[in-house]
Design an enzyme around this catalytic site. Sequence first.
Site, mmCIF file in Angstrom:
data_model
loop_
_atom_site.group_PDB
_atom_site.id
_atom_site.type_symbol
_atom_site.label_atom_id
_atom_site.label_comp_id
_atom_site.label_asym_id
_atom_site.label_seq_id
_atom_site.Cartn_x
_atom_site.Cartn_y
_atom_site.Cartn_z
ATOM 1 N N ASN A 192 -15.604 14.284 -20.928
ATOM 2 C CA ASN A 192 -16.898 14.894 -21.223
ATOM 3 C C ASN A 192 -16.882 16.392 -21.024
ATOM 4 O OD1 ASN A 192 -19.367 13.152 -21.869
ATOM 5 N ND2 ASN A 192 -18.165 11.887 -20.481
ATOM 6 N N ARG A 244 -13.477 9.710 -17.907
ATOM 7 C CA ARG A 244 -14.842 9.949 -18.385
ATOM 8 C C ARG A 244 -15.298 11.362 -18.036
ATOM 9 N NH1 ARG A 244 -17.049 6.498 -15.691
ATOM 10 N NH2 ARG A 244 -17.014 4.793 -17.175
ATOM 11 N N SER A 259 -10.912 5.076 -15.623
ATOM 12 C CA SER A 259 -12.112 5.362 -16.414
ATOM 13 C C SER A 259 -12.947 6.438 -15.743
ATOM 14 C CB SER A 259 -12.932 4.090 -16.619
ATOM 15 O OG SER A 259 -13.503 3.682 -15.410
#
Lengths: 156, 277
Positions: free
Chosen positions: B222, B218, B214
């Site tokens: 992004n 992430r 994660s």
Amino acid sequence: MNMNSTLIGQLIAFAVFVWFCMKYVWPPLMAAIEERQKIIADGLAASERATKDLELAQAKATDQLKEAKAQAAEILDQAKKRANQLVDEETQRGHAEREKIIAQGYAEIEAERNRVKEDLRKQVAALAISGAEKILGREIDAQAQNDIVEKLVAEL
Amino acid sequence: MASEYTTTEYIQHHLTNATMCNTDTGIAFNKACADAGFWAIHVDTMAWSIGLGVLFLYFFRRIAKKVTTGVPTKSQAFVELVVGFVNDNVVSTFHGRSALIAPLALTIFVWILLMNLMDLVPVDVLPTIAGWVGQYGFGMDPHDVYMKAVPTTDLNLTLALALGVFALIIFYSIKMKGVLGFAKELSFTPFNHWAFIPVNLILELVTLFARPLSLALRLFGNLYASELIFILIATIGLWQLPLHFMWAVFHILVLPLQAFIFMMLTIVYLSLASEDH
């Protein structure tokens, strides 16, 4: 998305960066920050102490001032009392002196008067005797009539 | 947007890393590396990330060397601000003493932030410069010169960071709880009964491996998305200017936030790893 040995290269770079940061960057910076924090804390404590000292000194000064004022008032009081006392004493002494002088004067006058009285009496006695001699035309035996003369003189 | 591209080519060109690999005929680049597999390397990601990391460490080291406890210079005040910010977060989250966590958090935060900030460089600038250099310096076709300047849009990099953190999670778990303690924690939480050991193991291992995954996805997601939007905006002609501006302003928030999230989660994960339940 292609995974390749960039991954390994980045892992190595990451490890080296973290190691470098841990070894050469973080400790001196943190030490300086903590040192400054300590200096500031000490300074604050010192200023607080100084403020407390100042307060204490001011309180002490106020106390001393109050005490001094009280003492001054007491001294002034005592001085006034003493002065009054002195005035009283002097007045009394003056009175006494006056009384004494007056009494002396009276005594002297009295003595003078007594003396003059005695003198007068003697002179009157002598006058009376000489008058009586003239009336009788002869010598009166002073010795013999002495008691009469004495009586006369006493009556004067 | 250079006019000789179609939109698809343009976007693809901007999203391709400069690749280097070792082939039978020597060192090769880009398209020649198409089937180099794992043993290719993204030159642009490596160069920008290491360059920015060195920049960060050089700047901080320079300040750290002449650091004074008296009145600080302005750059020292700035560095101390950053260090203090990271330290506050570490102290409030990580209970216990570790000489590693705080510098780790600082490195992660500043390094990722610097790499993210590359996102604010207009999308055409660096690829165009690289194209010129390739064209006039090395006689290459500028279409074959790639330059993806935001290292955090490369999953290799974010995964490398996450794996580094993952290694530390394992290291701290074993250091604080021992191998047995770590195994016990994996087997007996959340259901504290021997019959549940397989269930527990599945749950806990998923949790454990989800953490680095994660973290990596992430940050990558992004930044990749925001870079993609920047590139898309760049394809629409004159109206790109206000849109670029708005998107960039929005990223003044997003870019530090992503760096901060990565740092905070790293601290939290390591804190969890070094705590006994």
